[in-house]
Write an enzyme that holds these catalytic residues in place. Structure first.
Site, PDB file in Angstrom:
ATOM      1  N   GLY A 184       0.844  -1.210   0.000  1.00 15.92           N
ATOM      2  CA  GLY A 184       0.000   0.000   0.000  1.00 15.92           C
ATOM      3  C   GLY A 184       0.869   1.246   0.000  1.00 15.92           C
ATOM      4  N   ILE A 198       2.847   2.867  -5.527  1.00 19.33           N
ATOM      5  CA  ILE A 198       2.295   2.170  -6.695  1.00 19.33           C
ATOM      6  C   ILE A 198       1.002   1.461  -6.313  1.00 19.33           C
ATOM      7  CG2 ILE A 198       2.708   0.325  -8.390  1.00 19.33           C
ATOM      8  CD1 ILE A 198       5.672   1.112  -8.339  1.00 19.33           C
ATOM      9  N   VAL A 246      -1.331   2.186  -3.993  1.00 15.45           N
ATOM     10  CA  VAL A 246      -2.530   3.029  -3.853  1.00 15.45           C
ATOM     11  C   VAL A 246      -2.901   3.703  -5.179  1.00 15.45           C
ATOM     12  CG1 VAL A 246      -2.346   3.399  -1.369  1.00 15.45           C
ATOM     13  CG2 VAL A 246      -1.215   5.009  -2.903  1.00 15.45           C
ATOM     14  N   GLU A 271      -1.411  -4.537   2.803  1.00 12.35           N
ATOM     15  CA  GLU A 271      -0.249  -3.745   3.232  1.00 12.35           C
ATOM     16  C   GLU A 271       0.300  -4.303   4.534  1.00 12.35           C
ATOM     17  OE1 GLU A 271       1.928  -1.324   2.380  1.00 12.35           O
ATOM     18  OE2 GLU A 271       2.670  -1.426   4.439  1.00 12.35           O
ATOM     19  N   GLY A 291       8.035  -2.045  -3.434  1.00 17.09           N
ATOM     20  CA  GLY A 291       9.246  -1.228  -3.423  1.00 17.09           C
ATOM     21  C   GLY A 291      10.183  -1.532  -4.570  1.00 17.09           C
ATOM     22  N   HIS A 350      -8.620  33.412  -7.073  1.00 25.05           N
ATOM     23  CA  HIS A 350      -9.934  32.941  -6.640  1.00 25.05           C
ATOM     24  C   HIS A 350     -10.748  32.571  -7.885  1.00 25.05           C
ATOM     25  CE1 HIS A 350     -13.576  32.777  -4.230  1.00 25.05           C
ATOM     26  NE2 HIS A 350     -14.189  33.523  -5.129  1.00 25.05           N
TER      27      HIS A 350
HETATM   28  C1  LIG Z   1       4.833   2.699 -11.745  1.00 16.55           C
HETATM   29  C2  LIG Z   1       5.702   3.871 -11.390  1.00 16.55           C
HETATM   30  C3  LIG Z   1       5.155   5.136 -11.357  1.00 16.55           C
HETATM   31  C4  LIG Z   1       5.936   6.230 -11.043  1.00 16.55           C
HETATM   32  N1  LIG Z   1       5.353   7.461 -11.007  1.00 16.55           N
HETATM   33  C5  LIG Z   1       6.090   8.541 -10.699  1.00 16.55           C
HETATM   34  C6  LIG Z   1       5.505   9.823 -10.711  1.00 16.55           C
HETATM   35  O1  LIG Z   1       4.327   9.985 -10.996  1.00 16.55           O
HETATM   36  N2  LIG Z   1       6.286  10.883 -10.402  1.00 16.55           N
HETATM   37  C7  LIG Z   1       7.609  10.732 -10.082  1.00 16.55           C
HETATM   38  O2  LIG Z   1       8.278  11.738  -9.813  1.00 16.55           O
HETATM   39  N3  LIG Z   1       8.196   9.518 -10.071  1.00 16.55           N
HETATM   40  C8  LIG Z   1       7.466   8.424 -10.375  1.00 16.55           C
HETATM   41  N4  LIG Z   1       8.059   7.192 -10.395  1.00 16.55           N
HETATM   42  C9  LIG Z   1       9.493   7.091 -10.058  1.00 16.55           C
HETATM   43  C10 LIG Z   1      10.386   7.488 -11.266  1.00 16.55           C
HETATM   44  O3  LIG Z   1      10.067   6.650 -12.360  1.00 16.55           O
HETATM   45  C11 LIG Z   1      11.851   7.352 -10.893  1.00 16.55           C
HETATM   46  O4  LIG Z   1      12.115   8.078  -9.709  1.00 16.55           O
HETATM   47  C12 LIG Z   1      12.756   7.892 -11.984  1.00 16.55           C
HETATM   48  O5  LIG Z   1      12.526   7.185 -13.175  1.00 16.55           O
HETATM   49  C13 LIG Z   1      14.218   7.784 -11.567  1.00 16.55           C
HETATM   50  O6  LIG Z   1      15.049   8.180 -12.619  1.00 16.55           O
HETATM   51  P1  LIG Z   1      16.548   7.621 -12.710  1.00 16.55           P
HETATM   52  O7  LIG Z   1      17.139   8.205 -13.946  1.00 16.55           O
HETATM   53  O8  LIG Z   1      17.238   7.840 -11.438  1.00 16.55           O
HETATM   54  O9  LIG Z   1      16.401   6.054 -12.859  1.00 16.55           O
HETATM   55  P2  LIG Z   1      15.682   5.174 -13.987  1.00 16.55           P
HETATM   56  O10 LIG Z   1      14.524   5.853 -14.576  1.00 16.55           O
HETATM   57  O11 LIG Z   1      15.514   3.833 -13.367  1.00 16.55           O
HETATM   58  O12 LIG Z   1      16.774   5.098 -15.158  1.00 16.55           O
HETATM   59  C14 LIG Z   1      17.936   4.337 -15.045  1.00 16.55           C
HETATM   60  C15 LIG Z   1      18.369   3.935 -16.437  1.00 16.55           C
HETATM   61  O13 LIG Z   1      19.637   3.283 -16.323  1.00 16.55           O
HETATM   62  C16 LIG Z   1      19.690   2.249 -17.276  1.00 16.55           C
HETATM   63  N5  LIG Z   1      20.714   1.309 -16.812  1.00 16.55           N
HETATM   64  C17 LIG Z   1      20.692   0.545 -15.686  1.00 16.55           C
HETATM   65  N6  LIG Z   1      21.828  -0.168 -15.599  1.00 16.55           N
HETATM   66  C18 LIG Z   1      22.573   0.147 -16.692  1.00 16.55           C
HETATM   67  C19 LIG Z   1      23.851  -0.267 -17.176  1.00 16.55           C
HETATM   68  N7  LIG Z   1      24.605  -1.150 -16.506  1.00 16.55           N
HETATM   69  N8  LIG Z   1      24.298   0.267 -18.343  1.00 16.55           N
HETATM   70  C20 LIG Z   1      23.554   1.181 -19.024  1.00 16.55           C
HETATM   71  N9  LIG Z   1      22.353   1.597 -18.609  1.00 16.55           N
HETATM   72  C21 LIG Z   1      21.868   1.095 -17.459  1.00 16.55           C
HETATM   73  C22 LIG Z   1      18.286   1.671 -17.289  1.00 16.55           C
HETATM   74  O14 LIG Z   1      18.012   1.004 -18.507  1.00 16.55           O
HETATM   75  C23 LIG Z   1      17.420   2.936 -17.101  1.00 16.55           C
HETATM   76  O15 LIG Z   1      16.978   3.451 -18.342  1.00 16.55           O
HETATM   77  C24 LIG Z   1       7.321   6.062 -10.732  1.00 16.55           C
HETATM   78  C25 LIG Z   1       7.890   4.783 -10.774  1.00 16.55           C
HETATM   79  C26 LIG Z   1       7.091   3.699 -11.092  1.00 16.55           C
HETATM   80  C27 LIG Z   1       7.720   2.336 -11.127  1.00 16.55           C
HETATM   81  N1  LIG Z   2       3.636   9.481  -7.560  1.00 16.55           N
HETATM   82  C1  LIG Z   2       4.906   9.127  -7.515  1.00 16.55           C
HETATM   83  O1  LIG Z   2       5.800   9.956  -7.397  1.00 16.55           O
HETATM   84  C2  LIG Z   2       5.289   7.671  -7.605  1.00 16.55           C
HETATM   85  C3  LIG Z   2       4.375   6.748  -8.073  1.00 16.55           C
HETATM   86  C4  LIG Z   2       4.745   5.415  -8.132  1.00 16.55           C
HETATM   87  C5  LIG Z   2       6.021   5.027  -7.744  1.00 16.55           C
HETATM   88  N2  LIG Z   2       6.888   5.961  -7.299  1.00 16.55           N
HETATM   89  C6  LIG Z   2       8.259   5.549  -6.870  1.00 16.55           C
HETATM   90  O2  LIG Z   2       8.412   4.153  -7.020  1.00 16.55           O
HETATM   91  C7  LIG Z   2       8.842   3.584  -5.786  1.00 16.55           C
HETATM   92  C8  LIG Z   2       8.309   2.203  -5.653  1.00 16.55           C
HETATM   93  O3  LIG Z   2       6.905   2.206  -5.357  1.00 16.55           O
HETATM   94  P1  LIG Z   2       6.268   1.055  -4.495  1.00 16.55           P
HETATM   95  O4  LIG Z   2       4.863   1.387  -4.239  1.00 16.55           O
HETATM   96  O5  LIG Z   2       6.620  -0.253  -5.112  1.00 16.55           O
HETATM   97  O6  LIG Z   2       7.132   1.127  -3.148  1.00 16.55           O
HETATM   98  P2  LIG Z   2       6.813   1.783  -1.720  1.00 16.55           P
HETATM   99  O7  LIG Z   2       8.081   1.662  -0.963  1.00 16.55           O
HETATM  100  O8  LIG Z   2       6.185   3.113  -1.884  1.00 16.55           O
HETATM  101  O9  LIG Z   2       5.720   0.817  -1.085  1.00 16.55           O
HETATM  102  C9  LIG Z   2       5.947  -0.551  -0.895  1.00 16.55           C
HETATM  103  C10 LIG Z   2       4.923  -1.051   0.104  1.00 16.55           C
HETATM  104  O10 LIG Z   2       4.940  -2.488   0.147  1.00 16.55           O
HETATM  105  C11 LIG Z   2       4.730  -2.873   1.497  1.00 16.55           C
HETATM  106  N3  LIG Z   2       5.178  -4.276   1.665  1.00 16.55           N
HETATM  107  C12 LIG Z   2       6.443  -4.743   1.691  1.00 16.55           C
HETATM  108  N4  LIG Z   2       6.452  -6.070   1.917  1.00 16.55           N
HETATM  109  C13 LIG Z   2       5.158  -6.475   2.037  1.00 16.55           C
HETATM  110  C14 LIG Z   2       4.515  -7.733   2.283  1.00 16.55           C
HETATM  111  N5  LIG Z   2       5.183  -8.860   2.485  1.00 16.55           N
HETATM  112  N6  LIG Z   2       3.163  -7.767   2.329  1.00 16.55           N
HETATM  113  C15 LIG Z   2       2.439  -6.623   2.149  1.00 16.55           C
HETATM  114  N7  LIG Z   2       3.009  -5.407   1.912  1.00 16.55           N
HETATM  115  C16 LIG Z   2       4.343  -5.335   1.865  1.00 16.55           C
HETATM  116  C17 LIG Z   2       5.533  -1.851   2.278  1.00 16.55           C
HETATM  117  O11 LIG Z   2       5.168  -1.796   3.631  1.00 16.55           O
HETATM  118  C18 LIG Z   2       5.206  -0.557   1.527  1.00 16.55           C
HETATM  119  O12 LIG Z   2       4.055   0.084   2.013  1.00 16.55           O
HETATM  120  C19 LIG Z   2       8.331   4.570  -4.733  1.00 16.55           C
HETATM  121  O13 LIG Z   2       9.090   4.510  -3.565  1.00 16.55           O
HETATM  122  C20 LIG Z   2       8.472   5.878  -5.407  1.00 16.55           C
HETATM  123  O14 LIG Z   2       9.768   6.349  -5.236  1.00 16.55           O
HETATM  124  C21 LIG Z   2       6.543   7.277  -7.206  1.00 16.55           C
END
Ligand SMILES: Cc1cc2nc3c(=O)[nH]c(=O)nc-3n(C[C@H](O)[C@H](O)[C@H](O)COP(=O)(O)OP(=O)(O)OC[C@H]3O[C@@H](n4cnc5c(N)ncnc54)[C@H](O)[C@@H]3O)c2cc1C
Ligand SMILES: NC(=O)c1ccc[n+]([C@@H]2O[C@H](COP(=O)([O-])OP(=O)(O)OC[C@H]3O[C@@H](n4cnc5c(N)ncnc54)[C@H](O)[C@@H]3O)[C@@H](O)[C@H]2O)c1
Length: 462
Positions: free
Chosen positions: A185, A188, A190, A207, A273, A446
């Protein structure tokens, strides 16, 4: 035989942590090699994260609003969901952004390589392309922006679950989940539950901790739980133990105290996570292979010419934070390694795109009291807000936490209308060291929810 090359800067990973630095350094005349196996920019955010998930969410919001049309004096049937059409919209947005990034790369002199990088030695990186060829690039600075990947629980049947990657990747073709069981929870969990519920599904969240969004301000998390709980089945203190397949369904077994429960669904989504990803050979740089590198405010690791912006350092794993960190790195490299820019980790806004939205920046009230003793808390309830009343979304609040002497803003929390937009000026206020008095003397438009900022600040004045 490996080819050899040199570059001022090698950037590994072309997500939000990587590509902004690449363009800034390229414009400043540095030779830049940028490497990513995805073959384009955007990393996880564009491939299967922020962008595709928010494209699906937007469809879900339009439908949710349509189910309340009568409130606004509009009649007609609620919108039907064509799931493949929703996914097609998502794919269109992803493709559009990939095309835009391709053009941006073409207009630069960055050497982009569709490849995986591994550290060869402390001065050279080995870049391995899909055809098996290797280029050894000698660098002056190395930017590790390799991000993070989904973590799967080590439980029986874990492979039966999908992650956000299967749900949101380009070309995703999972059938619409009518009864998804979502493990986790957090962000991702929620967000996905909220959007799927808006599209007609009956999701369950399991959760492990005592509430949604662990680490968030308690009033935000409980407020969200009570509103989301009207559309989504929520179980907290639910520790998931195993997943089994039963016909075309799945059963998720979870423990609550001493009791074991089973929840059945047609898809299991694991949202437990993410863990950092590091390139092979990282120990040659003196960095640990199995944990996030420690970085300073310049994103410099323990190696003076190796930088680690973005998810890879585990500090604020969000796209906008990764972009800002990437630019800090670029500025410091341009300055010959001097600390001419710094990341303000304390002013990174976080936003949870549920309905209602949740957003936060800086300290929670509890954190502020622990650090500063006494604090001031200004509160504004959306029940009395003009925009919230017009939208008939009157639940939620905006809270400002300030230090009691000068009134410097320390934190802000928002639940409800436009929370994701409201948090940006509040983050700016914290970054700029503004006081609640300064916020109270601004006239915000407003009838928009931003009036709540001014009203909460005014509640702290005599
Ligand atoms: C479902 C979901 C929803 C999300 N929604 C939001 C949101 O709404 N708002 C928000 O702010 N964040 C959101 N996030 C989080 C956001 O996607 C990440 O914080 C962000 O992408 C981080 O950017 P980064 O460049 O650090 O890493 P990444 O985006 O993970 O990029 C890392 C890159 O490194 C490359 N790489 C890895 N290892 C190697 C290697 N050895 N050689 C060459 N390339 C390599 C990978 O292919 C990748 O393209 C979300 C994440 C998920 C999973
Ligand atoms: N709006 C945004 O900015 C946004 C949206 C999506 C993802 N993200 C990024 O992606 C990351 C990953 O998202 P996420 O939701 O996977 O991670 P998260 O860390 O936000 O949540 C993971 C949840 O899984 C629970 N959990 C762990 N083990 C469990 C078990 N055995 N049974 C039940 N619950 C368990 C944890 O207690 C926690 O609440 C976030 O930390 C965030 O940085 C950001």
């Amino acid at each position: 035989m490996a080819r050899e090359a040199t570059a001022d800067v090698v950037i590994v990973g072309a997500g939000g942590g990587g590509y902004p630095a690449a363009f800034a350094l390229d414009r400043a005349g540095r030779s830049v090699v940028l490497v990513d196996p995805i073959g384009n920019l955007g990393g996880n955010c564009l491939a299967e994260g922020c962008i595709p998930s928010k494209a699906v969410r937007e469809a879900s919001l339009i439908r949710a609003r349509s189910t309340r049309a009568e409130t606004f004096g509009l009649r007609g049937t609620a919108l039907d969901v064509d799931w493949s059409g929703v996914l097609a919209h998502k794919d269109r947005v992803q493709r559009l952004r990939y095309e835009q990034h391709t053009d941006e790369l073409r207009a630069s002199t960055i050497r982009f390589m569709t490849a995986t990088a591994r550290i060869d030695d402390a001065e050279r990186i080995a870049i391995e392309e899909a055809d098996g060829s290797t280029t050894l690039v000698r660098f002056h600075d190395l930017v590790l922006a390799t991000g993070s990947a989904p973590s799967r629980l080590a439980i029986a049947g874990a492979d039966l679950a999908v992650t956000s990657h299967e749900l949101f990747r380009l070309g995703a073709d999972l059938p619409f989940p009518s009864r998804p069981v979502i493990i986790g929870g957090g962000y991702i969990g929620v967000e996905t539950a909220s959007m799927l519920a808006n599209l007609g599904a009956a999701p369950t969240i399991l959760e492990a901790t005592g509430g949604l969004l662990p680490g968030y301000d308690a009033a935000l998390a409980t407020g969200l739980a009570s509103l989301l709980g009207q559309r989504v089945q929520l179980h907290v203190d639910a520790l998931v133990r195993s997943i089994t397949r039963v016909g075309s369904d799945y059963e998720v077994s979870w423990q609550h105290g001493g009791d074991v429960h089973v929840t059945r669904g047609d898809l299991v989504i694991m949202a437990t996570g993410r863990h950092v990803q590091l390139p092979e050979g990282i120990d040659a740089l003196g960095l640990a292979p199995d944990r996030a590198p420690t970085v300073d405010a310049q994103l410099r690791t323990s190696h003076p010419r190796v930088w680690a912006p973005g998810d890879v350092n585990g500090r604020t794993p969000l796209f906008h934070a990764a972009v800002r960190q990437s630019l800090v790195v670029a500025h410091c490299i341009m300055a010959g390694g001097r600390s001419t820019d710094a990341m303000d980790f304390d002013a990174v806004p976080t936003t949870v795109f549920t309905e209602p939205e949740v957003a936060s920046v800086g300290l929670t009230e509890v954190e502020a009291r622990t650090r500063h003793g006494d604090v001031m808390v200004g509160h504004y309830d959306f029940a009395g807000d003009a925009r919230a009343q017009i939208l008939d979304e009157r639940e939620g609040f905006l809270a400002l936490i300030a230090e009691p002497h000068r009134g410097t803003l320390l934190g802000a929390q928002v639940l409800g209308v436009d929370a994701a937009q409201l948090i940006a000026p509040l983050a700016l206020a914290i970054h700029a060291g503004l006081t609640v008095d300064q916020l109270a003397t601004m006239a915000f438009p407003h009838p928009m929810a931003s009036e709540g900022i001014d009203r909460a600040a005014r509640s702290l004045r005599p």
